[in-house]
Write a protein that holds these residues in place. Structure first.
Motif, PDB file in Angstrom:
ATOM      1  N   LEU A 138       0.835  -1.207   0.000  1.00 25.04           N
ATOM      2  CA  LEU A 138       0.000   0.000   0.000  1.00 25.04           C
ATOM      3  C   LEU A 138       0.869   1.257   0.000  1.00 25.04           C
ATOM      4  O   LEU A 138       0.576   2.219  -0.704  1.00 25.04           O
ATOM      5  CB  LEU A 138      -0.932  -0.015   1.221  1.00 25.04           C
TER       6      LEU A 138
ATOM      7  N   GLU B 168      -3.117  11.680   6.905  1.00 26.34           N
ATOM      8  CA  GLU B 168      -2.274  12.387   5.938  1.00 26.34           C
ATOM      9  C   GLU B 168      -1.994  13.793   6.467  1.00 26.34           C
ATOM     10  O   GLU B 168      -2.934  14.499   6.872  1.00 26.34           O
ATOM     11  CB  GLU B 168      -3.015  12.466   4.597  1.00 26.34           C
TER      12      GLU B 168
ATOM     13  N   THR C 231      -7.316  -0.870   7.522  1.00 29.55           N
ATOM     14  CA  THR C 231      -6.248   0.122   7.422  1.00 29.55           C
ATOM     15  C   THR C 231      -6.738   1.449   7.958  1.00 29.55           C
ATOM     16  O   THR C 231      -7.884   1.830   7.730  1.00 29.55           O
ATOM     17  CB  THR C 231      -5.817   0.287   5.950  1.00 29.55           C
TER      18      THR C 231
ATOM     19  N   TYR D   7      -8.245   8.065   9.079  1.00 28.88           N
ATOM     20  CA  TYR D   7      -9.383   7.583   8.296  1.00 28.88           C
ATOM     21  C   TYR D   7      -9.287   6.055   8.207  1.00 28.88           C
ATOM     22  O   TYR D   7      -8.266   5.519   7.801  1.00 28.88           O
ATOM     23  CB  TYR D   7      -9.379   8.216   6.901  1.00 28.88           C
ATOM     24  N   ALA D   8     -10.367   5.396   8.601  1.00 33.85           N
ATOM     25  CA  ALA D   8     -10.382   3.935   8.684  1.00 33.85           C
ATOM     26  C   ALA D   8     -11.044   3.329   7.459  1.00 33.85           C
ATOM     27  O   ALA D   8     -12.098   3.786   7.019  1.00 33.85           O
ATOM     28  CB  ALA D   8     -11.136   3.497   9.938  1.00 33.85           C
ATOM     29  N   PHE D   9     -10.417   2.281   6.938  1.00 34.74           N
ATOM     30  CA  PHE D   9     -10.934   1.563   5.783  1.00 34.74           C
ATOM     31  C   PHE D   9     -10.986   0.071   6.126  1.00 34.74           C
ATOM     32  O   PHE D   9     -10.031  -0.470   6.686  1.00 34.74           O
ATOM     33  CB  PHE D   9     -10.021   1.753   4.575  1.00 34.74           C
ATOM     34  N   ALA D  10     -12.094  -0.567   5.765  1.00 33.46           N
ATOM     35  CA  ALA D  10     -12.196  -2.001   5.980  1.00 33.46           C
ATOM     36  C   ALA D  10     -11.254  -2.730   5.028  1.00 33.46           C
ATOM     37  O   ALA D  10     -10.813  -2.176   4.007  1.00 33.46           O
ATOM     38  CB  ALA D  10     -13.632  -2.465   5.735  1.00 33.46           C
TER      39      ALA D  10
ATOM     40  N   GLU E 114       1.091   9.448   6.623  1.00 30.53           N
ATOM     41  CA  GLU E 114       1.660   9.811   5.334  1.00 30.53           C
ATOM     42  C   GLU E 114       1.897  11.318   5.274  1.00 30.53           C
ATOM     43  O   GLU E 114       1.011  12.107   5.625  1.00 30.53           O
ATOM     44  CB  GLU E 114       0.736   9.346   4.204  1.00 30.53           C
TER      45      GLU E 114
ATOM     46  N   THR F 117      -6.376  -4.470  -0.521  1.00 37.47           N
ATOM     47  CA  THR F 117      -5.616  -4.380   0.736  1.00 37.47           C
ATOM     48  C   THR F 117      -6.351  -5.245   1.763  1.00 37.47           C
ATOM     49  O   THR F 117      -7.321  -4.798   2.368  1.00 37.47           O
ATOM     50  CB  THR F 117      -5.509  -2.926   1.232  1.00 37.47           C
TER      51      THR F 117
ATOM     52  N   SER G   5     -10.114  -5.039   2.041  1.00 37.17           N
ATOM     53  CA  SER G   5     -10.692  -5.122   0.700  1.00 37.17           C
ATOM     54  C   SER G   5      -9.878  -6.116  -0.105  1.00 37.17           C
ATOM     55  O   SER G   5      -8.854  -6.624   0.367  1.00 37.17           O
ATOM     56  CB  SER G   5     -10.669  -3.746   0.031  1.00 37.17           C
TER      57      SER G   5
END
Lengths: 109, 173
Positions: free
Chosen positions: A12, A75, A71, A59-62, A45, A67, A64
């Motif tokens: 990533l 930023e 995550t 910011y949270a991402f499930a 980042e 990835t 996928s």
């Protein structure tokens, strides 16, 4: 599991370096519970092409297909990162630059 | 209510609903086993209501026209970023940020099923037909809107949250 998560984090980071030309640093935050199955990859980042907000918002991402681990990404601008290092801006709870892993920008082929 | 009172009441209601929609979007984006269409549906609703809130309050466009229309978020993005970031960023950097944000904003506008379905059938709510195939939103990956990986994706989320937070203190004309 840990090796796969580390590889997903690296992939990533490299992907982001590829699509964000002004990205200067990708830092993986490592916490004590990093081996817990639900613990997300956490990336800080530093991007010269973003805008400053004065705080570090994650910011949270499930997970996928691209990835396969949850995550969380924050930023910041280079100036905000300097203020983070100077402890003028706080990191999210539980985040620390101690023991963090820094991904260098891949060299162009 | 006077027309101005009605305008203000709708503006306040739209920003409240936009904030609520964004809270649900945040939950869906982070939830495992939830198809991408659902988070994107809430993102599209957040953005549409956010733009309407500012336009209702800061312009004299007819209230009913603004309440019932779908488009406008991409236009709002440029105006908002110019007002809030012109002192922070050099003009060329601001222009690049606006271009990147507008690109994603246009993609999000197209998710509304009422927007030009003949040209852009892909949407977050209803099945559509393409090349003799019927497509289902819950089976579609929406690759151009994978904000974790898209250029400017994370900055875009920052932008939305900043605009939601700024409503009471920023005027966009």
């Amino acid at each position: 599991m840990e090796r796969d998560k580390a590889e997903a984090a690296r992939e990533l980071a490299n992907w982001h370096y590829g699509v964000e030309p002004d990205l200067t640093q990708v830092i993986r935050i490592i916490t004590d519970n990093e081996d817990d199955p639900g613990e997300p990859i956490k990336l800080l980042e530093v991007n010269a092409a973003t805008f400053a907000t004065g705080s570090v918002e994650p910011y949270a991402f499930a997970a996928s297909a691209s990835t396969p681990f949850p995550t969380v990404i924050a930023e910041v601008t280079p100036e905000e990162f300097a203020r983070i290092e100077a402890k003028e801006i706080e990191l999210p709870e539980g985040w620390s630059l101690t023991d963090a892993h820094r991904f260098p920008r891949p060299h162009a082929a | 209510m006077t027309e101005e009172e009605r305008r203000r009441a709708f503006a306040d209601a739209f920003i409240r609903q936009a904030r609520s929609d964004r809270n649900v979007h945040r939950l869906l984006l982070a939830s495992k086993d939830v198809e991408a269409c659902h988070a994107l549906h809430y993102l599209q609703m957040t953005c549409e209501k956010l733009a309407k809130a500012y336009r209702l309050r800061d312009t004299k466009a007819p209230v009913d026209d603004l309440v019932r229309s779908h488009a406008g978020f991409a236009k709002f993005v440029g105006a908002y970023m110019t007002v809030t970031l012109k002192r922070q960023l050099p003009s060329n950097q601001l222009a690049a940020l606006i271009r990147a944000a507008r690109k994603l904003a246009r993609e999000i506008e197209k998710l509304a099923p009422a927007i030009d379905r003949d040209v852009s059938p892909v949407n977050a709510e209803y099945p559509w037909e393409v090349d003799d195939q019927v497509m289902t939103p819950c089976s579609y990956s929406f690759p151009s809107l994978e904000l974790l990986r898209q250029s400017g994706g994370r900055a875009f989320l920052k932008l939305i949250d900043a605009a939601l937070a700024d409503f009471e203190r920023v005027t966009v004309v």
